[in-house]
Each structure stands twice: as C-alpha cells, then as structure tokens.
Design an enzyme around this catalytic site. Structure first.
Site, mmCIF file in Angstrom:
data_model
loop_
_atom_site.group_PDB
_atom_site.id
_atom_site.type_symbol
_atom_site.label_atom_id
_atom_site.label_comp_id
_atom_site.label_asym_id
_atom_site.label_seq_id
_atom_site.Cartn_x
_atom_site.Cartn_y
_atom_site.Cartn_z
ATOM 1 N N HIS A 170 0.799 -1.212 0.091
ATOM 2 C CA HIS A 170 -0.081 -0.103 0.045
ATOM 3 C C HIS A 170 0.814 1.277 -0.036
ATOM 4 O O HIS A 170 1.967 1.059 -0.560
ATOM 5 C CB HIS A 170 -0.922 0.030 1.288
ATOM 6 C CG HIS A 170 -1.718 -1.366 1.277
ATOM 7 N ND1 HIS A 170 -2.850 -1.749 0.307
ATOM 8 C CD2 HIS A 170 -1.689 -2.458 1.900
ATOM 9 C CE1 HIS A 170 -3.164 -2.950 0.521
ATOM 10 N NE2 HIS A 170 -2.629 -3.315 1.407
ATOM 11 N N GLU B 139 -2.465 0.629 7.851
ATOM 12 C CA GLU B 139 -1.357 -0.603 7.482
ATOM 13 C C GLU B 139 -0.322 -0.062 6.680
ATOM 14 O O GLU B 139 0.789 -0.796 7.034
ATOM 15 C CB GLU B 139 -2.194 -1.609 6.653
ATOM 16 C CG GLU B 139 -1.352 -2.826 6.152
ATOM 17 C CD GLU B 139 -2.051 -3.589 5.114
ATOM 18 O OE1 GLU B 139 -1.481 -4.639 4.780
ATOM 19 O OE2 GLU B 139 -3.342 -3.278 4.757
ATOM 20 N N HIS C 238 2.799 -6.771 4.793
ATOM 21 C CA HIS C 238 1.528 -6.573 4.921
ATOM 22 C C HIS C 238 1.119 -6.756 6.436
ATOM 23 O O HIS C 238 1.618 -7.485 6.960
ATOM 24 C CB HIS C 238 0.652 -7.196 3.914
ATOM 25 C CG HIS C 238 0.585 -6.862 2.632
ATOM 26 N ND1 HIS C 238 -0.463 -6.016 1.895
ATOM 27 C CD2 HIS C 238 1.509 -6.888 1.603
ATOM 28 C CE1 HIS C 238 0.111 -5.770 0.903
ATOM 29 N NE2 HIS C 238 1.221 -6.598 0.580
ATOM 30 N N GLU D 163 1.552 -11.292 6.141
ATOM 31 C CA GLU D 163 0.420 -10.647 6.854
ATOM 32 C C GLU D 163 0.629 -10.626 8.414
ATOM 33 O O GLU D 163 0.573 -11.798 9.072
ATOM 34 C CB GLU D 163 -0.922 -11.322 6.625
ATOM 35 C CG GLU D 163 -1.279 -11.253 5.168
ATOM 36 C CD GLU D 163 -1.768 -10.013 4.789
ATOM 37 O OE1 GLU D 163 -1.749 -9.079 5.652
ATOM 38 O OE2 GLU D 163 -2.455 -9.835 3.664
#
Length: 446
Positions: free
Chosen positions: A9, A23, A78, A144
């Site tokens: 992102h 995030e 992430h 993650e």
C-alpha cells in the site's frame, strides 16, 4: 543476493486500518527496519524497495521493477484485517506452486523464523492468487503480520520494539534461506563510496543517478572532524577484488569521484567517534526538542537535560536523547513503561510484571539515564556533583560498552540490533536539523 522489498500500500492507498493505525505505515516501518538490518549486518546483499516513504505505487510498477531488476526474491510486507476477532500471522505464496517448489521451501524457512519471534498466533502457511505473487518472475512471499483491527494484535503493532522483532524475524529467515553471511567483528570491509557530500539533497541526487544506471546505493551519514557528511555507499565487500569490480562499474556509469573505503571495526577510524558513547554533544536542546515534537506534539522538552548532563559526564547527550526516543516511542510510552515513571531509558524494565524504575521528576529520570550510560562507557568513578539516582549503576560491568553498538545484548535482550537502531534514529535527527536550518536560511533569503 538481490532482495526486492515491498511495503504494501502507501500514499492514497492506506490499506487496512483499525485501532488508530494504518496498515501502510506499519508495513513501511517494518520494511525499513529489514533494510537497515541487512545493510548494516550482512555482506553482499542488495536491497531495493518499492517505496521508502508514503508514496503511491501501483501493483504493476512494483512487479515490473522487481522483474526488470532481476531480483532473487520478492518479499511483500502487509498487515491483515477481518472482523476484529481474527488475529495472528500468516504468509502466502502463489496458488499454482507445489509444496515441493523452491518458493515453498523458502516459505517454510521464512515462516519458521518469523513465527519464532513475533508473539502472534500462527495461522499457517497459505497460497493465493495475489498480483505480487502471480506477476513476479522470481520466488515471492507475502507476509501478513497480524490483524490491525484486532485489539491484541494492534497493541503489538503500535510498539516500535515489536516491529523491530518482526523485522529481525524476516531477516533471520532470509539469512537461512539464502545463506547470507554476517559481517564479522574485526573483518575488513571494502566499501565503495560513490561520492561524499555535505548536503543530504546532493547525496540523494547521486543515489537517484546511480539507480537510473542500475546500481543500488544508499546514503550513509558520518561525522568527520566534527562535521556532518553524507556518503553514498554502493556496496560493501569482504574481498577487495569484488569491491574493485563495483568501483569500475560505478566509474563506467560516469561517476568520477568514487573510491574504496577500507574499514576494520577493530581499528580506530576517522569516524569512529560518531559511534562512541563518550564524546561531545553536537545537537542543541532546541533541535532535540523540535525533532520529537514534530512527531509527538505533546512530548516533554527534555533537550536541556540531555545537553547539560551529557556535557557533565562527557557523554553524547544527543545520541542518548535518540536512545530515549527509541525506548519510549517518541515519549508516547506505548510499551510497558508509563509516563509518570519518568524512566526514559527503560532502566530495570523487563516485562508487564516489572515495568522498571521510577523517578520523581523528568530531570531525575534523564540524570539516571546518563549515569547508567556512564557506568557502561567508563571505568572512572562517577563525578559527585549530582547524587547517584540510577538504581542499577552498581550492577553494570564498568566499561563494558564503549560504543553504542556494544550495548547490543546488554541494554536490550536479545537486542542484536539495539545500538544500530539508536544510531539510525540519531541520523534522522541530524537530517531533521539540517532541513530546519535550510528552511530558516531560505526564509532569510526571501
């Protein structure tokens, strides 16, 4: 080994959010810490990142750059989210790959290393058809690192110390998967320096130029004769022949002022004072206070205490201030030590059941911090103008840490990157003070 490191992102794309966290910011911080550890502690590792700030980068841009660069591994960082109840760590490779593939073997190694240190529940190794896993031509992994909308995981995420542990877990996995070699104490390194500048902006321009020529580099701040310089480092090698090959590559790219810097950590080099605990404080109290208040506007103004006590004990008060910001998350106290303890160095803190020492005033807390550093850095008797307020002064092996990196494994356990983290934060303070000065000079000119 060429690692393409991808903080997920960024810019207009916040990613997931929850519990006051975004995030994109968590991803970037972990990735920057991974890069810092690799650059500082490992040989012959080239790291390129899809972004190093809060910028927007498309998925195609990320995978296209990694493919054209010829990366050996694509690692995407992430955080997760679901419904607030899900929590834990998981990682992904592409769904088309078999469990016996090279990528799956790398996943096994990375997963084991990361889950050893991240204090998250283990949700397992998984597969998916994510773009960055599908469109990359090299082995790729997407991690993650907890669920940002889960209170338990988010409480960990907001702790700088936890993000450092997660970064170290990723590095531990990379070391094992790719056989990375750590830089050894006392081992001679040959650093290819593609220019030295007194302006950080000029150093950044040189990095951009080298990048356009396909040569990876980064800015390495250093203090020489009391002045700040910004070296552009284009590699560090244990063999002189490898460094010379890189030197010629940089020269062929049109860079004439490139040279090889021979560095042995056991030697007293020209910039060794920048890593010593004992020494002169360069940044003013105003610069220290401005740095932290730009991040945390409610922060206490502690600069004058670190300057005064640093000068009295002969300690780098500005780097001690950076250590305090490191320990307290910029005086936001997101860890186990609470603000009313005035314990800016985490003295005696070992866990939730033992948050460490408490001091009556901020001034006394800073005094204890500098006394604790004096115990590590010097074998001399403590000067007696101020009372001894450090409760653990006599528990320190006197003179056992002359340099900031000598605090690794002593001040913080395991803390094998503790000193480097402090120095990296100090370099940010230097950058901020230079930027503020440039703003003032531009305002005067106008």
């Amino acid at each position: 080994m060429k690692l393409y490191l991808d903080p997920g992102h960024g810019g207009s794309d916040n990613g997931a959010s929850g519990n006051g966290l975004k995030e994109k910011a968590i991803n970037l911080d972990i990735a920057l810490k991974i890069r810092s550890i690799l650059n500082n502690d490992y040989e012959n590792v080239n790291v390129r990142m899809s972004r190093t700030d809060d910028s927007t980068v498309s998925l195609d841009e990320r995978t296209n750059e990694a493919n054209s660069w010829g990366a050996d591994y694509f690692l995407s960082i992430h955080c997760n989210s679901f419904n607030g109840s899900a929590k834990g760590y998981e990682d992904y490779i592409h769904s088309s790959l078999s469990d016996s593939s090279k990528t799956a073997n790398y996943q096994d190694t990375m997963h084991e290393a990361i889950t050893k240190v991240n204090a998250l529940s283990n949700r397992g190794k998984k597969k998916a058809n994510f773009h960055v896993l599908r469109e990359t031509t090299m082995p790729a992994l997407l991690t993650e690192n907890g669920f940002i909308d889960n209170e338990h995981d988010a409480n960990l995420m907001e702790q700088a110390s936890w993000r450092r542990k997660v970064a170290q877990g990723h590095v531990n996995g990379l070391e094992k998967a790719f056989g990375l070699k750590r830089k050894q104490d006392g081992e001679t390194l040959y650093k290819v320096i593609a220019g030295s500048f007194q302006s950080r902006k000029n150093a950044n321009k040189r990095v951009a130029l080298l990048d356009s020529k396909g040569i990876d580099s980064f800015v390495s701040p250093t203090t020489i004769s009391g002045k700040q310089w910004y070296r552009v480092q284009a590699g560090a090698f244990s063999k002189r022949s490898n460094a010379e090959r890189q030197l010629n590559k940089v020269k062929n790219a049109g860079i004439a002022d490139v040279y090889i810097l021979t560095e042995n950590p056991d030697d007293v080099g020209e910039d060794s004072s920048s890593y010593a605990i004992l020494g002169k404080t360069f940044l003013s109290p105003e610069h220290m206070n401005q740095f932290v208040q730009d991040i945390n506007e409610d922060a206490l103004a502690l600069g004058k205490y670190y300057s005064t006590f640093g000068a009295y004990y002969g300690i780098r008060g500005d780097i001690a201030f950076a250590q305090a910001m490191h320990e307290t998350d910029y005086l936001r106290f997101t860890g186990i030590v609470q603000p009313d303890q005035n314990n800016f160095a985490g003295i005696g803190a070992t866990g939730p059941d033992n948050p460490g020492a408490s001091f009556d005033t901020p001034r006394e807390g800073v005094l204890a911090h500098l006394q604790h550093l004096f115990a590590y850095a010097s074998e001399d008797s403590l000067p007696d103008e101020y009372p001894l307020v450090d409760p653990r002064f006599d528990l320190v092996t006197r003179g056992s840490a002359k340099n900031w990196t000598d605090l690794n494994g002593k001040w913080a356990v395991p803390g094998d990157q503790y000193g480097q983290s402090i120095l990296n934060l100090y370099e940010k303070m230097i950058d901020a003070s230079i930027e503020n000065l440039e703003k003032v000079l531009n305002a005067i000119k106008q």
